[in-house]
Scaffold this motif. Structure first.
Motif, PDB file in Angstrom:
ATOM      1  N   CYS A 199       0.860  -1.188  -0.073  1.00 54.30           N
ATOM      2  CA  CYS A 199      -0.112   0.030   0.026  1.00 54.30           C
ATOM      3  C   CYS A 199       0.912   1.187  -0.043  1.00 54.30           C
ATOM      4  O   CYS A 199       0.516   2.105  -0.716  1.00 54.30           O
ATOM      5  N   THR A 238       2.021   2.120  -3.440  1.00 56.78           N
ATOM      6  CA  THR A 238       1.075   2.946  -4.244  1.00 56.78           C
ATOM      7  C   THR A 238       0.955   4.313  -3.957  1.00 56.78           C
ATOM      8  O   THR A 238       0.599   4.975  -5.009  1.00 56.78           O
ATOM      9  N   GLN A 239       1.818   4.881  -3.051  1.00 55.47           N
ATOM     10  CA  GLN A 239       1.893   6.173  -2.895  1.00 55.47           C
ATOM     11  C   GLN A 239       2.950   6.840  -3.240  1.00 55.47           C
ATOM     12  O   GLN A 239       3.224   8.037  -3.188  1.00 55.47           O
ATOM     13  N   ARG A 244       4.159   2.673  -8.226  1.00 58.48           N
ATOM     14  CA  ARG A 244       2.649   2.460  -7.992  1.00 58.48           C
ATOM     15  C   ARG A 244       2.070   1.328  -8.833  1.00 58.48           C
ATOM     16  O   ARG A 244       1.287   0.651  -8.185  1.00 58.48           O
ATOM     17  N   GLN A 257      -7.067   6.339  -1.071  1.00 60.78           N
ATOM     18  CA  GLN A 257      -6.195   6.065  -1.872  1.00 60.78           C
ATOM     19  C   GLN A 257      -6.742   5.359  -3.069  1.00 60.78           C
ATOM     20  O   GLN A 257      -6.094   5.414  -4.124  1.00 60.78           O
ATOM     21  N   ARG A 308      -8.003   7.693  -5.347  1.00 55.29           N
ATOM     22  CA  ARG A 308      -6.865   8.500  -6.024  1.00 55.29           C
ATOM     23  C   ARG A 308      -6.177   7.680  -7.136  1.00 55.29           C
ATOM     24  O   ARG A 308      -5.905   8.248  -8.087  1.00 55.29           O
TER      25      ARG A 308
END
Lengths: 636, 674
Positions: free
Chosen positions: B475, B478-479, B486, B516, B519
């Motif tokens: 996770c 992914t940021q 990502r 997220q 996003r």
């Protein structure tokens, strides 16, 4: 210093040290900056083969045979096929009954039941792979994989069971198509490479230097398959199921794999090994040996000015005095210019008794004189022509034609016959190839070499130097190491070249301007008279020493020239070639030297011959590197 | 005149050790008589040759500025200027510190200025000195490019002599490090000017010219395309290079020629099935990997070969059977050898220095070899201790080795069989997870990409990885700012969610957070978007999961779906979104989210009539789920949809030319008939 020093050294080397002999020569040729031009003539064997080719019918087959001969000669120049023939096809005699051959014994097909491994069948090539190949290569194309594709490609020794696939037995090695495994004298294979099938071309390369073998598939090397291979292996293929067909390529076609590139790597390896051969602490010894060799070579051939300059630069001694060198130089010059009559006169004047003691030599000279009369170059006929012979006296200080030497076809004889010790034997051997109209004149210069310091069997060596292979010294390179007197040398060089050119043109212009005895009637009469004298001399010699077939032949050939309207373009016309003067010139030179108690052969040439002989010995004791250590590789 | 030098206190202490003779040499440079100065410089030249201490002394004593002054002074005789350049060149031959001092004294502009002189001997001396300076790693190569007039002038000097050719090509070969450098040299005619030098009688010139081409062509399509059309003495350049790869040529030449052809091939200028690649370059590079070659050559050979065959399965297949390459590479891991440690300190040092390089090169080559062919991967994994080597490579101190090891692992992880067997047996996930904790981005990209494969549902490593708390890690990826990271993060999550337990799915949604997730649905990178949709699709599978997730996040998901269907996206993205919708339509309660959304139903209708069959299929699938008979309320849904005109569309679709679309529509129609 004793110039023989350098002769004894290589002779003492055993077979295991042959590299010494070669490196010695390479050192001589490179260290002093000398450049030799050495061209090998077609061997008799291949000449015979090409002659035979003209007689057989099928042009496609002839073309393939021609391709094969050319390729084999290029790939394996060190192989003497008279001693060790190369494999050229599968043997119809050395195969299992389940094998069928076709297409000039190059195609193999399976004709058994193919039930199980007991039905396997192999065929060997006609000859084993000669060690002198250095690196040997053949390819097999899979025309059809048949039922199961149980095909083996490899090598086996004479006598290995043919009811088997290559690799299964002792002294048998194979790479099998069905599983890609390699079989090294064993029923169980090792994972080796990819499998192969219809359409693939499998190559097998035997490296006789390190006794390994690798395979190729469609031009890609698969890496080493076998090491520690025994000698005398035959190319072998084995098949096991119906329908399997393979074609061999022993050089009939271009190979898919670039074997010549691989060979070039090994050639470079061997050459650098020789070049880097360690000489350790003996550097000084080597240098003086080399200097002596060069100096004695120059003196021997009468390069007087160069020899003097060289000895000054290197502070070496020259045994012979300068006048003597110059005398020999003058005589050689005369012979090489074709003015044999004058040469005989000069010899008789300067070395009284020499020719009287050497009637054979005298006869040879006279025969040559006769030939030169036909040529119109001997002064006895030349004086009738428009050219002034005096104009030729402006020859430079160096001999005008470079001497001709060869160091091939050397044979070793162990002989206790001391009668021949230090005698000079010159023979004209006339070889007439049956298939060819042109007679090949092979001049064989047999020199007996003996080193007084040792008495073992190996020190008795016969050198048969075949002058059919020529080597020229290019004089312009002599300026190396004698820079301070370079102008003098350069001068000589220049004129030297000029004369060479003049000779060339006299040959080239033949068709238009060459006439018997220069076309002069009086000269022709003189020639005929001289011919009678020569005939008389021959008869006299015959009475005195008994019949001499060589003389007879020589005389016959010389007289034959008159039977043709254009002697230059007749079957015996080769005698008129100025190159033919070189042999008699060096014979005369050697005889003079010997009469002065000087060595009749320059040590350098003996070392060359020694090295050549060593390399040939290597081939016989199956040392594959001989293939890439050829003496002529070092004579550029 | 020494006063200015004595300012630094450090120099005083050094000076005190400097011998009087050194000072004497410098003093003579200031002699009023130019003849004495010249003699002084010549004596200095003879004094410094091969004497590093003397060189250092003279530099400390300030000889350099004075020599440079004399060199630049137009009143100096040409002989003096030349001798100055020679002495400076000699000083540069010393230690790296010498070079630094010379560069600090602005020697480069001075020498470049000197090249404008017409005297060849002087130019050659300047170039020789420049060469020595530029080939040093401490010299900033940019200094060659600061003055734009320099390159064209140097280019024009190529014709002057064999020496200028040698020095200039050597300078170029060392100073061409970036695409910008390549273009500067290219635009100033480097190719036309240097190509004829490939057949120079001087080996050094040939060699340096060849090196120039290898650095010019590296990853440069424009240069490579130009190179194939260049003729040298009537011969194509590729043929010239092929000749330079002949096996009797020096190794350095073979290797560099192979590099040139490799770069030209990778840039698309030569086909991979060209004989000069397949029969010459590839075997040549394999030979460079052999034990007979020097360690440096083996490293370069393996790296170049890896680069050459990376995109081409045929080359990989050929290389894999050439000269036992796969097992030959195993030898790269045997440095320093146990023998060298005891017997020879010097060799141990040499081995140690190259050990990392060898290992990373071998990993790279294995990675390239195994990137496509299953049989080759099998062969690699079966190589002695291969998996152990990768495992230990993953935790080596050298980043380069770690990166190469993970690349290799990634390449092998494309094999279903290897994932099931050797990967699990050697628990490669453990070091991989460790690597992911704290690594630079380039390592992370490879490692996470490998992790994606390890998380495939058939991989036995999936379970232990899940238990190691990988979700949080993914996770966080992914940021990342890097799109590649990502993608890999979301991709791994997608794989993880495939046919996963409810628990895992809930954990993924929880850890990622809906914010997220959404996003990512508006990520500028299409790959990220696709994998996020994939994740959603995997999350929304099996009815209870669909209902549960839609009950908690239904609103946001429907919003996102609307947004994507309305936005400008590729067919693939829209198809994936419609598939999600179809999954939602399969839920018990989730269905209602669509049925109550007329706008959404209109969209579905629109896509059923779309020109793209894939979208039609997905939309029809969705409708089919909504009207499925055996479920509660199917009658009402059927009625509503009939009213909206779906039956007509379905009817039309039963006539569709695409058989699967036709079948799907027929199945849907049957729901009405039953």
């Amino acid at each position: 210093t004793n110039p023989r020093l350098c002769l004894t050294a290589p002779i003492e080397f055993g077979v295991g040290h042959v590299v010494d002999g070669t490196s010695l020569v390479s050192a001589v040729c490179t260290a002093q900056g000398f450049v030799f031009n050495y061209s090998t003539h077609t061997s008799l064997l291949s000449a015979d083969i090409s002659a035979l080719l003209l007689l057989t019918g099928d042009p496609a087959f002839n073309y393939q045979e021609h391709e094969l001969n050319e390729r084999l000669k290029r790939l394996y120049p060190a192989v003497n096929e008279e001693e060790t023939p190369l494999p050229r096809s599968w043997s119809p005699k050395d195969k299992y009954s389940y094998i069928g051959l076709s297409q000039n014994n190059l195609r193999v097909h399976y004709k058994g039941h193919g039930k199980n491994h007991k039905d396997a069948a192999s065929v060997r090539a006609t000859h084993p792979i000669p060690a002198a190949c250095g690196i040997y290569y053949f390819e097999v194309k899979i025309v059809s994989k048949g039922r199961d594709g149980y095909m083996g490609i490899g090598l086996s020794a004479q006598g290995v069971n043919m009811n088997r696939l290559p690799g299964w037995d002792k002294h048998s090695y194979g790479y099998h198509g069905d599983d890609g495994h390699s079989f090294c004298s064993s029923g169980t294979g090792q994972p080796y490479g990819p499998t192969f099938t219809t359409g693939d071309v499998i190559g097998c390369c035997v490296n006789l230097i390190n006794n390994t073998c690798f395979y190729t598939k469609n031009g890609h090397s698969l890496g080493v398959a076998f090491t520690d291979l025994p000698p005398n292996l035959y190319p072998t293929v084995g098949l096991q199921t119906p329908g399997e067909i393979v074609d061999a390529n022993f050089g009939q076609q271009p190979f898919v794999f670039d074997i010549e590139d691989y060979m070039s790597e090994w050639r470079a390896k061997i050459h650098s090994m020789i070049a880097r051969f360690p000489i350790g602490e003996r550097l000084g010894d080597w240098q003086s040996v080399l200097q002596n060799m060069v100096s004695s070579y120059l003196v021997h051939h009468g390069y007087c000015a160069t020899a003097m300059a060289f000895s000054r630069a290197t502070e070496t001694m020259i045994q012979e005095d300068q006048t003597s060198i110059k005398n020999r130089q003058r005589i050689q010059k005369l012979v090489l210019a074709g003015r044999v009559g004058e040469a005989i006169d000069a010899t008789q004047q300067l070395y009284p008794g020499l020719l009287e003691h050497n009637p054979n030599l005298l006869f040879m000279l006279k025969c040559r004189q006769f030939v030169e009369m036909v040529n119109g170059t001997d002064s006895e006929v030349r004086c009738f022509s428009v050219h002034s012979p005096k104009s030729q006296d402006s020859y430079p200080g160096s001999p005008n034609l470079s001497p001709r030497h060869g160091a091939t076809n050397a044979h070793v004889h162990n002989t206790g016959n001391t009668d021949t010790l230090h005698t000079n034997i010159f023979e004209y051997a006339m070889h007439a190839s049956k298939a060819k109209h042109i007679k090949l004149n092979l001049f064989t210069n047999v020199v007996y070499l003996h080193s007084p310091e040792t008495s073992s069997a190996v020190d008795c060596v016969f050198w048969c130097v075949d002058s059919d292979s020529e080597m020229e010294i290019e004089a312009e390179h002599y300026s190396n190491g004698v820079t301070e007197s370079s102008t003098r040398i350069m001068n000589g060089t220049y004129k030297h070249q000029e004369i060479l050119q003049a000779d060339d043109s006299s040959v080239d212009d033949s068709c238009s301007s060459r006439q018997l005895c220069g076309g002069n009637q009086a000269a022709t009469e003189r020639m005929i008279q001289f011919g009678r004298e020569l005939q008389a001399l021959s008869e006299q010699l015959c009475r005195q020493y008994g019949k001499n077939a060589t003389h007879k032949k020589m005389l016959q050939d010389a007289f034959s020239l008159l039977a043709y309207s254009d002697p230059w373009n007749c079957p015996v016309g080769q005698q008129l070639d100025p190159m033919q003067r070189e042999a008699i010139c060096s014979a005369l030179n050697s005889a003079i030297l010997e009469s002065q108690n000087l060595p009749k052969q320059p040590p350098l040439m003996l070392a060359l011959g020694q090295a050549t002989e060593c390399v040939q010995l290597m081939a016989r004791v199956r040392s594959g590197s001989c293939s890439f250590a050829r003496v002529d590789n070092f004579l550029h | 005149m020494m006063a200015c030098l004595l300012e630094a206190p450090l120099r005083i202490s050094v000076l005190s050790e400097v011998t009087a003779t050194s000072r004497h040499y410098v003093d003579r440079l200031f002699d009023p008589d130019p003849q004495n100065v010249l003699q002084g410089v010549i004596d200095m030249k003879n004094a410094v040759i091969g004497n590093n201490k003397q060189k250092a002394n003279l530099i400390v004593l300030g000889a350099v500025p004075r020599l440079l002054y004399l060199l630049q002074q137009s009143s100096s005789s040409l002989e003096l200027r030349t001798e100055c350049a020679v002495v400076l060149g000699s000083l540069a031959m010393g230690t790296e510190n010498n070079i630094k001092s010379l560069v600090d004294c602005h020697i480069i502009p001075a020498l470049l200025q000197g090249l404008l002189c017409s005297d060849l001997i002087f130019i050659e001396a300047c170039l020789r000195c420049l060469r020595t300076i530029f080939i040093s790693p401490v010299t900033p190569v940019q200094l060659l490019y600061t003055d734009p007039t320099v390159i064209p002038h140097i280019m024009s000097l190529l014709s002057r002599s064999q020496h200028t050719q040698e020095y200039i090509t050597q300078i170029f070969a060392h100073c061409c490090k970036t695409p910008e450098h390549q273009m500067v040299l290219f635009n100033h005619g480097a190719i036309q000017n240097i190509a004829p030098l490939l057949i120079s009688p001087s080996y050094k010139v040939r060699m340096q010219a060849l090196k120039c081409f290898s650095v010019l062509a590296y990853e440069n399509a424009q240069v490579s395309m130009t190179l194939v059309n260049v003729l040298v003495d009537g011969e194509q350049l590729s043929q010239v290079f092929a000749r330079m790869m002949q096996r009797d040529k020096p190794i350095e030449m073979q290797l560099t020629a192979a590099k040139c052809l490799t770069y030209m091939c990778r840039a698309g200028a030569i086909r991979t099935d060209d004989n000069c690649i397949i029969l010459k370059t590839l075997p040549c590079l394999v030979r460079m990997c052999s034990k007979e070659r020097l360690l440096e050559e083996r490293v370069e050979g393996a790296e170049t070969l890896a680069f050459l065959m990376e995109p081409d399965i045929e080359l990989q297949r050929i290389a894999s059977v050439t000269d036992h390459l796969v097992s030959m590479l195993a030898d790269y891991f045997k440095y320093p050898s146990s023998v060298s440690a005891i017997t020879d300190i010097k060799r141990l040092d040499h081995d140690l220095k190259h050990a990392h390089e060898l290992r990373q090169a071998a990993f790279k080559l294995y990675a390239s070899l195994g990137s496509n062919d299953e049989d080759i991967r099998k062969k690699i994994t079966e190589t002695e201790n291969m998996m152990d080597r990768i495992v230990s490579g993953l935790s080596e101190s050298s980043i380069k080795v770690r990166l190469a090891a993970v690349r290799c692992l990634h390449s092998l992880s494309r094999s279903v069989q290897q994932l099931r067997t050797s990967f699990h047996d050697h628990a490669v996930w453990k070091p991989l997870m460790k690597l992911l904790q704290n690594a630079p981005d380039e390592v992370l990209v490879m490692a996470s990409s490998t992790l994606c494969n390890l998380l495939l549902e058939f991989s036995p490593s999936k379970e232990p990885i899940l238990e190691s708390g990988v979700i949080e890690l993914l996770c966080s990826l992914t940021q990342s700012d890097s799109p590649a990271l990502r993608v890999n993060g979301i991709w791994a999550l997608m794989n993880m969610a495939f046919q996963a337990d409810q628990k895992v799915k809930v954990e993924i949604v929880r850890a990622l957070g809906t914010e997220q997730l959404f996003r990512l649905l508006s990520d500028p990178d299409t790959n990220v978007l696709m994998k996020t949709l994939g994740l959603l699709r995997n999350l929304l599978s099996t009815r209870p999961h669909i209902d549960q997730i839609m009950s908690s996040h239904g609103k946001q998901i429907m919003q996102a779906v609307t947004l994507i269907l309305e936005g400008e996206h590729s067919i693939e993205v829209k198809e994936q979104t419609l598939c999600i919708l179809a999954n939602i339509a399969d839920g018990n309660t989730a269905k209602e989210l669509i049925m109550t959304n007329d706008d959404m139903l209109q969209k579905i209708k629109y896509y059923m009539g779309h020109s793209n069959v894939k979208l039609q299929l997905a939309a029809t699938f969705c409708i089919s789920n909504l009207i499925w008979n055996e479920e509660d309320g199917s009658q009402e849904r059927q009625d509503k949809l009939r009213e909206m005109g779906f039956v007509d569309i379905l009817h039309k679709l039963t006539q569709a030319s695409d058989p699967s679309l036709c079948d799907r529509a027929k199945t849907a129609m049957q729901q009405y008939l039953a």
